[in-house]
Design a protein around this motif. Structure first.
Motif, PDB file in Angstrom:
ATOM      1  N   UNK A  42       0.737  -1.527  -0.006  1.00 54.22           N
ATOM      2  CA  UNK A  42       0.060  -0.115  -0.007  1.00 54.22           C
ATOM      3  C   UNK A  42       0.851   1.192  -0.157  1.00 54.22           C
ATOM      4  N   UNK A  43       2.064   1.327   0.430  1.00 53.63           N
ATOM      5  CA  UNK A  43       2.848   2.313   0.619  1.00 53.63           C
ATOM      6  C   UNK A  43       4.228   2.113  -0.091  1.00 53.63           C
ATOM      7  N   UNK A  44       4.360   2.138  -1.235  1.00 50.21           N
ATOM      8  CA  UNK A  44       5.529   1.979  -2.100  1.00 50.21           C
ATOM      9  C   UNK A  44       6.727   2.596  -1.739  1.00 50.21           C
ATOM     10  N   UNK A  45       7.927   2.115  -2.202  1.00 45.07           N
ATOM     11  CA  UNK A  45       9.149   2.695  -1.783  1.00 45.07           C
ATOM     12  C   UNK A  45       9.168   4.167  -2.424  1.00 45.07           C
ATOM     13  N   UNK A  46       8.773   4.587  -3.260  1.00 44.33           N
ATOM     14  CA  UNK A  46       8.656   5.964  -3.546  1.00 44.33           C
ATOM     15  C   UNK A  46       7.763   7.066  -2.801  1.00 44.33           C
ATOM     16  N   UNK A  47       6.878   6.244  -2.131  1.00 48.20           N
ATOM     17  CA  UNK A  47       5.992   7.004  -1.346  1.00 48.20           C
ATOM     18  C   UNK A  47       5.414   6.282  -0.023  1.00 48.20           C
ATOM     19  N   UNK A  48       6.617   5.976   0.953  1.00 48.11           N
ATOM     20  CA  UNK A  48       6.440   5.240   1.856  1.00 48.11           C
ATOM     21  C   UNK A  48       5.656   6.020   2.926  1.00 48.11           C
ATOM     22  N   UNK A  49       5.066   5.226   3.755  1.00 47.50           N
ATOM     23  CA  UNK A  49       4.376   5.756   5.140  1.00 47.50           C
ATOM     24  C   UNK A  49       5.326   6.389   6.034  1.00 47.50           C
ATOM     25  N   UNK A  50       5.288   7.491   6.465  1.00 47.83           N
ATOM     26  CA  UNK A  50       6.325   8.120   7.386  1.00 47.83           C
ATOM     27  C   UNK A  50       5.479   8.541   8.908  1.00 47.83           C
ATOM     28  N   UNK A  51       6.057   8.046   9.751  1.00 46.44           N
ATOM     29  CA  UNK A  51       5.388   8.468  11.157  1.00 46.44           C
ATOM     30  C   UNK A  51       6.651   9.042  11.813  1.00 46.44           C
ATOM     31  N   UNK A  52       6.180  10.384  12.379  1.00 48.55           N
ATOM     32  CA  UNK A  52       7.177  11.070  12.880  1.00 48.55           C
ATOM     33  C   UNK A  52       6.781  11.330  14.593  1.00 48.55           C
ATOM     34  N   UNK A  53       8.035  11.107  15.081  1.00 50.21           N
ATOM     35  CA  UNK A  53       7.857  11.137  16.835  1.00 50.21           C
ATOM     36  C   UNK A  53       7.292  10.020  17.136  1.00 50.21           C
ATOM     37  N   UNK A  54       7.689   9.837  18.637  1.00 49.40           N
ATOM     38  CA  UNK A  54       7.129   8.531  19.572  1.00 49.40           C
ATOM     39  C   UNK A  54       5.787   8.477  19.541  1.00 49.40           C
ATOM     40  N   UNK A  55       5.118   9.582  19.790  1.00 45.38           N
ATOM     41  CA  UNK A  55       3.698   9.683  19.831  1.00 45.38           C
ATOM     42  C   UNK A  55       2.895   9.016  18.759  1.00 45.38           C
ATOM     43  N   UNK A  56       3.212   9.349  17.620  1.00 43.75           N
ATOM     44  CA  UNK A  56       2.488   8.912  16.203  1.00 43.75           C
ATOM     45  C   UNK A  56       2.880   7.553  15.991  1.00 43.75           C
ATOM     46  N   UNK A  57       4.169   6.908  16.314  1.00 44.29           N
ATOM     47  CA  UNK A  57       4.681   5.734  16.339  1.00 44.29           C
ATOM     48  C   UNK A  57       3.860   4.977  17.358  1.00 44.29           C
ATOM     49  N   UNK A  58       3.696   5.520  18.409  1.00 40.20           N
ATOM     50  CA  UNK A  58       2.784   4.623  19.567  1.00 40.20           C
ATOM     51  C   UNK A  58       1.397   4.553  19.062  1.00 40.20           C
ATOM     52  N   UNK A  59       0.596   5.453  18.420  1.00 39.50           N
ATOM     53  CA  UNK A  59      -0.486   5.167  18.037  1.00 39.50           C
ATOM     54  C   UNK A  59      -0.661   3.963  16.950  1.00 39.50           C
ATOM     55  N   UNK A  60       0.422   3.845  16.017  1.00 39.01           N
ATOM     56  CA  UNK A  60       0.363   2.813  15.134  1.00 39.01           C
ATOM     57  C   UNK A  60       0.449   1.502  15.923  1.00 39.01           C
ATOM     58  N   UNK A  61       1.558   1.426  17.007  1.00 36.06           N
ATOM     59  CA  UNK A  61       1.920   0.357  17.715  1.00 36.06           C
ATOM     60  C   UNK A  61       0.824  -0.147  18.363  1.00 36.06           C
ATOM     61  N   UNK A  62      -0.035   0.679  19.151  1.00 39.04           N
ATOM     62  CA  UNK A  62      -1.127   0.516  19.886  1.00 39.04           C
ATOM     63  C   UNK A  62      -2.305  -0.359  18.795  1.00 39.04           C
ATOM     64  N   UNK A  63      -2.694   0.308  17.805  1.00 41.90           N
ATOM     65  CA  UNK A  63      -3.402  -0.117  17.021  1.00 41.90           C
ATOM     66  C   UNK A  63      -2.861  -1.879  16.385  1.00 41.90           C
TER      67      UNK A  63
END
Length: 121
Positions: A42-63
């Motif tokens: 869904x997020x190819x190498x030319x347009x990866x999904x980028x998460x910035x900061x521990x809080x944004x990463x935490x939301x993804x990991x919680x999910x």
């Protein structure tokens, strides 16, 4: 120039964080200013999904941790200010997910992660 200044990356905590039911253990391994890039179908190498900061990463990991699936740390290698690991996951319906991550470390914390993941169709 490396980013490691003496603190060692805790691979036991990485295992507990990946294989445990609570995302907070894994989140604690990230620096406040960490960045995660995710590449998959869904997020190819030319347009990866980028998460910035521990809080944004935490939301993804919680999910991810809230999903009914098992997670296993397959391999982990640490050398200086770099680490890499493989993670395998299985949903109850038998769908498998495999991810490979390359990390940059600073003071024993993850500051950059690039994850490539694939799953059964």
């Amino acid at each position: 120039m490396g980013t490691e200044t003496g603190s060692r990356f805790d691979t036991d905590m990485l295992r507990r964080g990946i294989e445990g039911p609570i995302a907070q253990t894994l989140v604690s391994l990230y620096a406040d200013d960490a960045e995660m890039r995710i590449v998959d179908r869904n997020t190819q190498p030319s347009h990866p999904k980028v998460l910035h900061g521990r809080e944004e990463i935490a939301r993804m990991l919680d999910d991810v941790c809230s999903r009914d699936m098992t997670h296993k740390l397959e391999n982990c290698v640490v050398q200086g200010d770099r680490a890499a690991f493989s993670e395998s996951c299985v949903y109850p319906d038998g769908v498998h997910v495999l991810s490979e991550s390359m990390l940059t470390l600073r003071d024993g914390k993850i500051v950059q992660q690039t994850m490539v993941q694939a799953w059964d169709e």
